[in-house]
Design a protein around this motif. Structure first.
Motif, PDB file in Angstrom:
ATOM      1  N   TRP A 168       2.050   5.981  -7.392  1.00  0.00           N
ATOM      2  CA  TRP A 168       0.948   6.593  -8.137  1.00  0.00           C
ATOM      3  C   TRP A 168       1.068   8.112  -8.184  1.00  0.00           C
ATOM      4  O   TRP A 168       0.451   8.780  -8.983  1.00  0.00           O
ATOM      5  N   ASP A 192      -7.694   8.437  -6.547  1.00  0.00           N
ATOM      6  CA  ASP A 192      -9.059   7.908  -6.576  1.00  0.00           C
ATOM      7  C   ASP A 192      -9.163   6.786  -5.540  1.00  0.00           C
ATOM      8  O   ASP A 192      -8.714   5.673  -5.773  1.00  0.00           O
ATOM      9  N   ASP A 193      -9.735   7.109  -4.394  1.00  0.00           N
ATOM     10  CA  ASP A 193      -9.829   6.140  -3.306  1.00  0.00           C
ATOM     11  C   ASP A 193     -11.240   5.578  -3.152  1.00  0.00           C
ATOM     12  O   ASP A 193     -11.622   5.141  -2.063  1.00  0.00           O
ATOM     13  N   TYR A 218     -15.211  -6.106  -1.437  1.00  0.00           N
ATOM     14  CA  TYR A 218     -14.356  -4.915  -1.520  1.00  0.00           C
ATOM     15  C   TYR A 218     -12.926  -5.244  -1.087  1.00  0.00           C
ATOM     16  O   TYR A 218     -11.965  -4.732  -1.634  1.00  0.00           O
ATOM     17  N   THR A 256     -14.855   2.630   0.090  1.00  0.00           N
ATOM     18  CA  THR A 256     -16.019   1.737   0.145  1.00  0.00           C
ATOM     19  C   THR A 256     -15.730   0.556   1.076  1.00  0.00           C
ATOM     20  O   THR A 256     -16.573   0.163   1.878  1.00  0.00           O
ATOM     21  N   ALA A 257     -14.520   0.011   0.968  1.00  0.00           N
ATOM     22  CA  ALA A 257     -14.143  -1.127   1.820  1.00  0.00           C
ATOM     23  C   ALA A 257     -14.114  -0.703   3.289  1.00  0.00           C
ATOM     24  O   ALA A 257     -14.536  -1.445   4.178  1.00  0.00           O
ATOM     25  N   CYS A 296       0.829  -1.202   0.000  1.00  0.00           N
ATOM     26  CA  CYS A 296       0.000   0.000   0.000  1.00  0.00           C
ATOM     27  C   CYS A 296       0.865   1.255   0.000  1.00  0.00           C
ATOM     28  O   CYS A 296       0.668   2.166  -0.808  1.00  0.00           O
ATOM     29  N   LEU A 341     -12.637   2.820  -4.085  1.00  0.00           N
ATOM     30  CA  LEU A 341     -12.679   1.423  -3.628  1.00  0.00           C
ATOM     31  C   LEU A 341     -12.193   1.308  -2.179  1.00  0.00           C
ATOM     32  O   LEU A 341     -12.816   0.625  -1.351  1.00  0.00           O
ATOM     33  N   GLU A 342     -11.105   1.993  -1.861  1.00  0.00           N
ATOM     34  CA  GLU A 342     -10.565   1.976  -0.495  1.00  0.00           C
ATOM     35  C   GLU A 342     -11.627   2.455   0.491  1.00  0.00           C
ATOM     36  O   GLU A 342     -11.868   1.833   1.532  1.00  0.00           O
ATOM     37  N   HIS A 374       2.645   1.558  -3.431  1.00  0.00           N
ATOM     38  CA  HIS A 374       1.784   1.969  -4.539  1.00  0.00           C
ATOM     39  C   HIS A 374       1.345   3.421  -4.421  1.00  0.00           C
ATOM     40  O   HIS A 374       1.318   4.151  -5.403  1.00  0.00           O
ATOM     41  N   ARG A 375       1.008   3.838  -3.214  1.00  0.00           N
ATOM     42  CA  ARG A 375       0.476   5.196  -3.067  1.00  0.00           C
ATOM     43  C   ARG A 375       1.558   6.248  -3.315  1.00  0.00           C
ATOM     44  O   ARG A 375       1.252   7.377  -3.701  1.00  0.00           O
ATOM     45  N   PRO A 402      -4.295  -0.523   3.337  1.00  0.00           N
ATOM     46  CA  PRO A 402      -5.124  -0.460   2.125  1.00  0.00           C
ATOM     47  C   PRO A 402      -6.554   0.009   2.417  1.00  0.00           C
ATOM     48  O   PRO A 402      -7.152   0.711   1.620  1.00  0.00           O
ATOM     49  N   LYS A 403      -7.083  -0.396   3.565  1.00  0.00           N
ATOM     50  CA  LYS A 403      -8.464  -0.028   3.866  1.00  0.00           C
ATOM     51  C   LYS A 403      -8.566   1.290   4.619  1.00  0.00           C
ATOM     52  O   LYS A 403      -9.649   1.769   4.895  1.00  0.00           O
ATOM     53  N   PRO A 425      -3.672  -6.118   6.433  1.00  0.00           N
ATOM     54  CA  PRO A 425      -3.956  -5.042   5.476  1.00  0.00           C
ATOM     55  C   PRO A 425      -4.647  -3.851   6.135  1.00  0.00           C
ATOM     56  O   PRO A 425      -5.756  -3.497   5.794  1.00  0.00           O
ATOM     57  N   TYR A 452     -17.733  -0.048   4.491  1.00  0.00           N
ATOM     58  CA  TYR A 452     -18.484  -1.294   4.645  1.00  0.00           C
ATOM     59  C   TYR A 452     -18.323  -1.850   6.062  1.00  0.00           C
ATOM     60  O   TYR A 452     -19.282  -2.255   6.700  1.00  0.00           O
ATOM     61  N   ILE A 453     -17.087  -1.837   6.553  1.00  0.00           N
ATOM     62  CA  ILE A 453     -16.821  -2.352   7.909  1.00  0.00           C
ATOM     63  C   ILE A 453     -17.486  -1.444   8.946  1.00  0.00           C
ATOM     64  O   ILE A 453     -18.115  -1.919   9.896  1.00  0.00           O
ATOM     65  N   TYR A 462      -3.993  -3.642  -5.370  1.00  0.00           N
ATOM     66  CA  TYR A 462      -2.612  -3.462  -4.922  1.00  0.00           C
ATOM     67  C   TYR A 462      -1.687  -4.580  -5.423  1.00  0.00           C
ATOM     68  O   TYR A 462      -0.493  -4.560  -5.162  1.00  0.00           O
TER      69      TYR A 462
END
Lengths: 244, 449
Positions: A34, A226-227, B382, A232-233, A27, A229-230, A30-31, A198-199, A195, A236-237, B390
């Motif tokens: 990007w 663009d986060d 998700y 949303t995950a 994570c 997906l991150e 990548h961040r 990432p979330k 992880p 969700y929790i 990743y």
């Protein structure tokens, strides 16, 4: 303009590799990439014993079984002064699970007392039961909730330290204190394993930002990513476990 | 009397469960145990020749059921928990269902797969004569704690069954340790078969001295010809070994340089399952001369690379931990056809509530030129999507509906579709696939085909 880059030192991934800690490293890497910032992942393994803190911008230490944690403790005690110096000078350190415990004074298991690095004024006692499950935290650092998963037998008593967050769902440091983790200078220490980053992209960017500010005077914040997906995950929790 | 009542109640509950479409094979046993807590103890006394149990993280259902098929083929009467319910209640179900309504129960062998953490509770009810341990991998950490805890639990269980004969995976250092000072035989694959890639090795430290282990060759995870450069602990002498392994067409290998195995199974890990069964039968003194035809008779459990025809081949596979998933991915990648892949991840109690293991799976390997589309679904859709993000693998479709996911894949120009699911997604996915099959047939008729 010289390209900016961060050196991320992953301590003993060969020993402390439980619960997908790789996800946190991936994570951060990548961040940065990007955003056009270089990321050098320097794994310090037991085999090569290559720990070089001079170059470190971020140090990451993860979780392992008790046995493996004990080995790492012994190895790190040799570098104790160097590590304390690094932290006191604003070095960024991310410690998860077992890595969190070993920053304290000691970890008392049923059979033995493992001496810690004493970087934080905290200590850990092993409990009879494991504290396991999803976690939702409210942190003063972010508007967004921190979400993750914990699995630990240790009860960590953090004294006067500032916690990472208030437990809205889950067990936290001791199962009773109502708080989770520690934030001290540029240390983020937590039981939320695997992880986590990432979330929790805001937490990841906070960590990366601390390192960038320390290294580059002209750093003035990250470009947004663009986060969707991150987030949303993460949400969700939060929604699943905080029934409103 | 309590015994008969318990058997009736269990049977009734199973019928009722079937009527409402529930496939649980634990509930009847729960009821039987409530009425007669000694039901397993009483019935298992009527097992004439022996009780054989199978434990281990991966492969225990396949090994257990294959063993059962082989014993049936030899003409023995068995009791077997072949639906996979492997805790105390599942064992009680198996015994109750195998009994007559008068409470009469007879079998030559009890063939039981047992959950590692439940073994000591099961052994309080029955004493096994033989025990197979397939392997130990990281699995469902939130239920078992850490792998060290599983080792302790199994040691405790084995000590309860003093004269048990052990049949152990000799390539797995974590499993080999159970044979120390005990009556044990070992099976293993005695040559290098797969490329020597670097993946998560759970048991990478010597179980005796804690030093890092080395390998002459290794197969996957921590399985291989291991040795400790520090204390000299090493892979034991193998009693049943596989060599001349050929996975290019059907699965071929030779046991102990003499018995040729040739079966239409997929997946390298099935060599271990077959070896375990061959070893167990040999240790039990069962005639293995018709072994190949025993294997051919075996109907795999659902979701073990199960092929269902939905106009194009759709292959359903269960994988529930990093070792299992990495093996599944390897098997998928060996198939060079253009393919769609669907991955479904749930986090219910039987899956393990913690999904962090997804980050220990080498999902990046899934991406190659033959991958057409990738779909994610399941309760944790998700999390699995993030995992792919990743790993730099593009997810084409994120959906809560497995049905929609499969139907979409049926319309692409890929030749085959793989559906990789973890435990609780398995039955619902299979049901969905059969529904689609039915709809296709009905739709076909309407079109007058």
């Amino acid at each position: 303009m010289v390209n900016k880059e961060l050196n991320i030192v992953h301590l003993y991934p060969d020993l402390l590799n439980l619960y997908g800690d790789k996800g946190n490293i991936a994570c951060m890497e990548h961040r940065l990439k990007w955003r056009g910032i270089g990321a050098n992942i320097l794994a310090c393994t037991n085999k090569d014993n290559s720990m070089n803190l001079e170059k470190a911008d971020i140090i990451f230490v993860g979780g392992g079984s008790d046995r493996e944690q004990e080995i790492v403790c012994e190895l790190l005690l040799k570098k104790k002064d160097e590590l304390i110096n690094y932290v006191e000078n604003g070095g960024v350190l991310v410690a998860v699970c077992g890595g969190y415990q070993l920053l304290g004074k000691y970890y008392q298991t049923a059979n033995s007392k493992i001496e810690g690095l004493g970087i934080l004024d905290i200590y850990t006692d092993a409990g009879d039961t494991r504290l396991i499950g999803n976690v939702v935290l409210e942190s003063e650092l972010f508007e967004q909730k921190i979400t993750g998963f914990e699995n630990h037998a240790g009860r960590t008593y953090i004294g006067n330290h500032t916690p990472l967050g208030k437990v809205l769902y889950g067990h936290g440091n001791t199962g009773e204190s109502g708080y989770e983790g520690v934030v001290y200078k540029n240390i983020i220490a937590t039981y939320l394993h695997g992880p986590l980053l990432p979330k929790n992209p805001m937490l990841c960017d906070h960590i990366l930002g601390c390192a960038m500010r320390r290294k580059y005077e002209d750093f003035n914040g990250f470009a947004a990513l663009d986060d969707t997906l991150e987030n949303t995950a993460n949400k969700y929790i939060e929604d699943r476990f905080l029934k409103k | 009397m309590r015994k008969i009542l318990a058997i009736w109640a269990a049977k009734l509950s199973a019928v009722a469960g079937r009527m409402i479409g529930k496939k649980s094979s634990s509930t009847p046993g729960d009821i039987a145990l409530k009425i007669c807590p000694d039901i397993i103890k009483i019935l298992s006394k009527n097992v004439k020749k022996g009780i054989i149990v199978t434990c281990g993280t991966n492969g225990k259902t396949t090994t257990n059921n294959l063993l059962n098929t082989a014993l049936l083929k030899c003409g023995y009467k068995t009791v077997c928990n072949n639906l996979g319910a492997n805790m105390v209640n599942g064992i009680a179900t198996a015994f109750a269902m195998a009994s007559g309504i008068t409470g009469k129960f007879e079998a030559d062998y009890a063939v039981l797969e047992i959950d590692e953490a439940s073994a000591r509770r099961v052994f309080a009810h029955l004493t096994p004569d033989y025990m197979v341990i397939t392997n130990l991998f990281r699995d469902q950490l939130d239920r078992y704690g850490e792998i060290d805890i599983t080792v302790d639990l199994l040691n405790e269980s084995i000590n309860m069954a003093k004269s048990v004969k052990l049949i152990l995976n000799g390539d797995d250092p974590l499993t080999v340790q159970f044979g120390e000072g005990r009556d044990a035989k070992y099976f293993g694959i005695s040559e290098q078969v797969l490329p020597q890639i670097d993946e998560t090795k759970e048991g990478q430290f010597c179980v005796k001295c804690g030093h890092e282990q080395a390998y002459n060759f290794f197969h996957y995870s921590q399985l291989g010809d291991f040795y400790c450069p520090n204390c000299g602990n090493s892979r034991p002498a193998i009693d049943f070994d596989a060599t001349e392994v050929d996975l290019s067409g059907s699965m071929k290998f030779t046991v102990n340089k003499s018995v040729k195995i040739d079966v239409n199974y997929r997946g390298f890990y099935n060599i271990y399952n077959i070896l375990a069964v061959y070893s167990a039968l040999s240790v039990m003194g069962v005639d293995t001369s018709g072994f190949n035809s025993m294997l051919a008779d075996y109907k795999p459990q659902i979701g073990r690379m199960e092929l269902i025809d939905l106009g194009k081949p759709v292959i359903l596979n269960l994988a529930k931990n990093p070792a299992g998933f990495n093996q599944a991915i390897q098997t998928v990648m060996l198939d060079k056809r253009k393919k769609d892949v669907i991955v479904a991840i749930n986090d219910l109690a039987n899956d393990g509530r913690d999904v962090s293991w997804l980050w220990d799976v080498d999902f990046d390997k899934l991406s190659d030129e033959n991958l057409n589309t990738l779909t994610t679904t399941g309760i944790r859709l998700y999390d699995i999507s993030l995992r792919f993000k990743y790993a730099d693998v593009k997810v084409n479709n994120i959906t809560k509906s497995m049905k929609e996911a499969i139907k979409r894949c049926l319309k692409t120009d890929a030749e085959v579709c793989y559906v990789l699911v973890n435990y609780t997604a398995l039955f619902s996915t299979q049901t969905t696939m059969l529904e689609i099959q039915k709809e296709l047939k009905a739709g076909g008729n309407e079109n007058g085909k």
